[in-house]
Enzyme design. Structure first.
Site, PDB file in Angstrom:
ATOM      1  N   ALA A  11      -2.664  55.539 -64.825  1.00  0.00           N
ATOM      2  CA  ALA A  11      -2.898  55.788 -66.258  1.00  0.00           C
ATOM      3  C   ALA A  11      -3.862  54.755 -66.813  1.00  0.00           C
ATOM      4  CB  ALA A  11      -1.572  55.785 -67.019  1.00  0.00           C
ATOM      5  N   GLU A 170     -17.749  37.038 -68.368  1.00  0.00           N
ATOM      6  CA  GLU A 170     -16.926  37.330 -69.560  1.00  0.00           C
ATOM      7  C   GLU A 170     -15.708  36.395 -69.626  1.00  0.00           C
ATOM      8  OE1 GLU A 170     -16.128  41.593 -69.895  1.00  0.00           O
ATOM      9  OE2 GLU A 170     -17.926  41.707 -71.140  1.00  0.00           O
TER      10      GLU A 170
END
Ligand code: FAD
Ligand code: NAD
Length: 405
Positions: A11, A170
């Site tokens: 998911a 990042e």
């Protein structure tokens, strides 16, 4: 008549996008849809560097699957997939099994250590919400412990990030903002802290626009990050890392925290299931199905599509995973309705934006280069768009990033 059964594994961006699109396109009488995921929640993989550095609370990064999935149309099973038995059309789960007529594999990425010694045992990787929490807590523990020891161990305050790809950069951007806060919280002298990025290629962000790369490097250097480029990590020990030095020599860099952000692969379940793959990534047919498996779609970081223009694979990104989810849902709907023609998937790359902490970034979007607050604004819009695409406007209100200056 028995309804066909579609089982979706994972998911994340690819799996949830397929699920929410299918629950719109298919009537309840047309097919049974089952979603299987390890956790009862979805997490934004693209925000994990923030949870890892401690600049975003883990709860901000996740939402309940039940908040986006219609339980009248989709059965959700919280379990871990272990193996796909393709001949029997069954997925073995940790706590049972589930049969399928059509399967969607969207299990995301795993860290790839390329067999480098000690990395699996001694380095962390930004792979899921729990590993992010572990990194955050490990770093905080080092800061908290530093001043309690009679003999100060400066390596407790040394953090090595392996790899200056987008994940490494990042994470460094977040860390550069978090370190001054940690120093204040734990009474640590900022000058004792060492944050080093070790990159094997001759440049940071190999292949990205050099002007933007220079911006990112000087921005992070000003915040105290050291770059060691053209240097490959050769090993990892409980004390730190081993790097190549010249042709035959090696050098040890002491650090209590090593983050391996130098490679990802697809899910090892794919290989365990005997599906042909390269590092867990399946070179799919244009309609996103696995070769020789007309009943299995592979999406996201588990799938490999060649960019014919440069004859190299497209990078595994959330942007592409979500687009694949949309096409996969269309193709499944067509199959269920016995339509012959399936859509061929073509990625539509709108750009790439790399954050450098909360309020700075570099990127190219819609063909235009941008840096600073403008790029940071764009990154937040991209993050909010992903929430919107899967969870609609209410999810943006609940989880969106609005700290836009
Ligand atoms: P994911 O979204 O990672 O989802 C996989 C799901 O499968 C998870 O819910 C997981 O819990 C579940 N799962 C895994 N194994 C099992 C199992 N055995 N059984 C049951 N469930 C399982 N891409 C961009 O486009 N833009 C960005 O800004 C960007 N930033 C990133 C920042 C970071 C720190 C990282 C690590 C990646 C970033 N990416 C970005 C890449 C992007 O996150 C991935 O390409 C994307 O998440 C892939 O989507 P996916 O659906 O394949 O997998
Ligand atoms: P990557 O494969 O893109 O980068 C890994 C880096 O590690 C490379 O620069 C490589 O040269 C370096 N490396 C490899 N072996 C090494 C070694 N032994 N020692 C030192 N350095 C070594 O991996 P990633 O950064 O995790 O990105 C994974 C995917 O996620 C990519 O497709 C990327 O585009 C995507 N992503 C996108 C964003 C964004 O769009 N903002 C952010 C994060 C990740």
């Amino acid at each position: 008549m028995r309804k066909p059964k579609i089982v979706i594994l994972g998911a994340g961006y690819g799996g949830l996008m397929t699920t929410v699109r299918l629950q719109k396109s298919l009537g309840v009488n047309e097919a049974d849809v089952v979603l299987v995921n390890k956790n009862g929640y979805h997490y934004e993989t693209t925000w994990l560097h923030e949870a890892s550095a401690g600049t975003l609370q883990p709860d901000r990064v996740r939402y309940e699957i039940s908040s986006v999935v219609d339980k009248n149309k989709v059965d959700f099973i919280q379990d871990t997939a272990v193996e796909i038995k393709t001949a029997e059309k069954v997925v073995k789960l940790e706590n049972g099994e589930v049969s399928y007529d059509y399967l969607v594999v969207a299990l995301g990425a795993e860290s790839e250590t390329f067999g480098i010694q000690g990395l699996k045992e001694h380095a962390f990787s930004i792979s899921n919400l729990n590993s992010a929490r572990q990194i955050r807590e490990h770093i905080e523990y080092q800061f908290a412990t530093y001043n309690t020891e009679e003999e100060k161990k400066d390596e407790r305050l040394s953090i090595v990030v392996g790899g200056a790809g987008f994940t490494g950069i990042e994470f460094l951007g977040e860390l550069a903002n978090r370190i001054p806060e940690l120093c204040k919280e734990y009474d640590v002298d900022f000058h004792k802290v060492r944050v080093m990025c070790v990159e094997a290629a001759p440049t940071v962000l190999p292949g990205f626009d050099p002007e933007l790369v220079n911006y990112a490097v000087s921005y992070l250097e000003k915040k105290g990050v050291e770059f060691k480029i053209g240097t490959a990590i050769k090993g990892c020990t409980p004390e730190g890392i081993i790097v190549a030095k010249g042709e035959n020599e090696v050098e040890e860099i002491k650090a209590a925290t090593v983050i391996w952000a130098a490679g990802v692969r697809g899910s090892s379940i794919i290989e365990a299931s005997g599906i042909e793959a390269m590092r867990g990534r399946v070179k799919v047919n244009p309609d996103l199905r696995a070769p020789d498996h007309d009943d299995i779609f592979i999406l996201g970081d588990c799938c490999l599509i060649i960019n014919e223009e440069i004859n190299r694979p497209y990078p595994p990104t959330a942007q592409i995973a979500m687009q694949e989810g949309e096409v996969c849902a269309k193709n499944l709907t067509a199959l269920i309705r016995n339509e012959e023609k399936l859509e061929a998937f073509t990625p539509d790359i709108k750009g790439t934006v790399c954050s450098l902490g909360e309020d700075d970034a570099i990127g190219v979007a819609f063909g235009r280069k941008m840096v600073g607050k403008k790029a940071s604004f764009m990154k937040k819009m991209i993050d909010n768009r992903a929430l919107y695409m899967i969870g609609g406007p209410s999810m943006v209100v609940k989880k969106g990033k609005f700290n836009i200056l």
